[in-house]
Design an enzyme around this catalytic site. Structure first.
Site, PDB file in Angstrom:
ATOM      1  CB  SER A  85      -0.982  -0.044   1.319  1.00  0.00           C
ATOM      2  OG  SER A  85      -2.015   1.018   1.069  1.00  0.00           O
TER       3      SER A  85
ATOM      4  CG  HIS B 110      -4.448  -0.944  -0.938  1.00  0.00           C
ATOM      5  ND1 HIS B 110      -3.937  -1.014   0.563  1.00  0.00           N
ATOM      6  CD2 HIS B 110      -5.189  -1.905  -0.943  1.00  0.00           C
ATOM      7  CE1 HIS B 110      -4.557  -2.166   0.981  1.00  0.00           C
ATOM      8  NE2 HIS B 110      -5.516  -2.767   0.179  1.00  0.00           N
TER       9      HIS B 110
ATOM     10  CG  ASP C 215      -6.200  -5.175   2.451  1.00  0.00           C
ATOM     11  OD1 ASP C 215      -6.615  -6.527   2.878  1.00  0.00           O
ATOM     12  OD2 ASP C 215      -5.907  -4.908   1.406  1.00  0.00           O
TER      13      ASP C 215
END
Ligand code: SAM
Lengths: 191, 271
Positions: free
Chosen positions: A14, A41, A134
């Protein structure tokens, strides 16, 4: 590290993802033979410029994953923005627009959990830098299925939250710095 | 794994008991959703869900909400609607009357988008829209045309990006945190229950828009659905898919040509 031959690599990243991926993926040799599935992401509604960027630096093919595409070795598949990327047990790719998972679509958990189902012990999961949680449950699923779990060493990571969360969910994961991850993955290449 | 077997049995049960056929849906996402459902609905196992839904039909709609993904937006992927407006509608204009099928219409976001598009382009009054889905609650919501006001900003932005010729606010009235779309936008829409898995062709269409539905199917099932579209389309009719879907892996690919590259808009080749 493991006796089972590895058949695929899943990577999640991310905040700070681009730098981290640029330190790993271009290091892979041209004859690298495994598929690499990547969730980064990225904001929705943004044309994914990551694939062309990575392609310009990598020796193996980089592409955005397509629905129902058979997974082939020696290619890097990126989750398209705003779609979850999943692996089917017949080892094809599937996209979905299910609700956000951990505020994200694509979600690293969604990829890792389905890939763990499809590949079992033949999978390596790698969690890189990121400022959220995540991938933690996903990495645990990889480990539980007998696969190899790797986490970027939080001390060197651009954002530490994601590696730390992954290590908390999956304490037996191996931590490595970016360079070590690059050489480990490279060594998996020509089976 | 036991869970995979339980899922298989649940899907079989739903088919035999209620004729909802999810047996050939893409398994990875069905599995995620059922595991999520099990947690949310408070069942210990997937088999427990099966037991309940077999004996209690009121459980079915709740389960359908997990089995069918309802994520949608008005003018989702504005460039798709722009391409319809600029490239496809000029062809449709040549017909005295038109039929459009929105397959997997969810709560109607795509239906109202197309209705507004056709109105702005002066084609609404000669068109009949068929809006179909398998989720009865989604269809009922589509028929009322009411959306939470907090979604309207995104819809408005999308509409503008699609080349909208008016203001979206011309088409709805806002009250109590909701936006109610104009009745006249559905005066030519037929809403009906239709499954791409089990039902047949029902009319001859000039345009079929089926977006983000077939990603949930496995490949043989995608082929069934595309076969339906192929049979339904008039000569040179158009088929629009979701931005990440394609006919590339379909057995029916040769029956279509790419009409707007990049927007997944295909044209049925001459029959
Ligand atoms: C993700 S939504 C897509 C909504 C809209 N088309 C869009 O792209 O924004 C998928 C829809 O397909 C419907 N669906 C699932 N299976 C179907 C089937 N066999 N036949 C028709 N519709 C189906 C679901 O109920 C849901 O409303």
């Amino acid at each position: 590290m493991t006796e089972t031959p590895i058949k695929a690599v899943a990577i999640g990243a991310s905040a700070g993802a681009v730098q981290a991926l640029l330190a790993i993926l271009p290091a892979l040799p041209a004859r690298f033979s495994l598929p690499i599935l990547v969730v980064v992401h990225v904001p929705p509604d943004r044309d994914n410029a990551l694939a062309p960027l990575l392609q310009s630096k990598c020796r193996i093919a980089v592409k955005e994953a397509e629905d129902k595409e058979p997974i082939e070795g020696g290619a890097i598949y990126l989750a398209p923005s705003d779609y979850h990327l999943l692996v089917e047990t017949q080892r094809t790719l599937a996209l979905s627009t299910d609700e956000l998972v951990n505020y994200s679509r694509p979600s690293i958990d969604a990829l890792f959990e389905s890939a763990a189902d499809a590949y079992g012990p033949e999978l390596v999961g790698v969690i890189l830098t990121g400022a959220n949680h995540d991938g933690a449950a996903g990495l645990k699923a990889v480990k539980d299925a007998g696969g190899v779990a790797i986490v970027e060493d939080p001390t060197g990571a651009y954002a530490t939250a994601m590696p730390l969360a992954a290590l908390e969910a999956c304490p037996s994961a191996i931590t490595m710095n970016i360079d070590a991850i690059a050489s480990y993955l490279s060594s998996l290449g020509p089976a | 794994m036991t869970e995979d077997l339980e899922i298989e049995l649940l899907l079989e049960a739903l088919h035999q008991r209620y004729h909802y056929d999810f047996r050939h849906y893409a398994r990875a996402s069905i599995k995620r959703r059922l595991i999520h459902a099990r947690g949310q609905l408070g069942f210990p196992t997937i088999s427990a869900i099966q037991d309940r839904v077999l004996h209690d039909p009121s459980m079915l709609p709740r389960l359908l909400d997990y089995l069918t993904v309802q994520v949608s937006d008005m003018f989702r992927d504005p460039s798709y609607f722009k391409a319809l407006r600029e490239k496809v509608l000029p062809h449709l204009r040549t017909y005295p009357s038109l039929k459009v099928w929105i397959a997997g219409c969810s709560a109607g976001e795509e239906v109202y988008s197309l209705a507004i598009l056709f109105r702005e382009e002066g084609l609404y009054d000669r068109t009949i829209f068929y809006a179909t889905d398998i989720n009865p609650e989604a269809l009922a919501a589509a028929e009322t045309g009411v959306f939470p006001l907090d979604r309207i900003r995104k819809f408005t932005e999308n509409h503008r990006k699609s080349g909208g010729k008016s203001s979206l606010s011309d088409y709805y009235t806002a009250a109590y945190g909701r936006a109610a779309f104009d009745k006249s936008l559905r005066s030519r829409v037929v809403f009906s229950d239709h499954s791409l898995v089990t039902d047949a062709v029902f009319a001859e269409m000039h345009l079929i828009s089926c977006r983000n539905v077939m990603i949930y199917f496995d490949r043989p099932l995608q082929d069934r659905a595309i076969g339906l579209f192929r049979e339904s389309l008039t000569r040179n009719g158009f088929l629009g898919l979701g931005s990440k879907e394609s006919l590339r892996f379909s057995a029916h690919a040769p029956a279509f040509s790419e009409f707007v590259a990049g927007e997944k808009i295909y044209q049925r080749r001459e029959r």
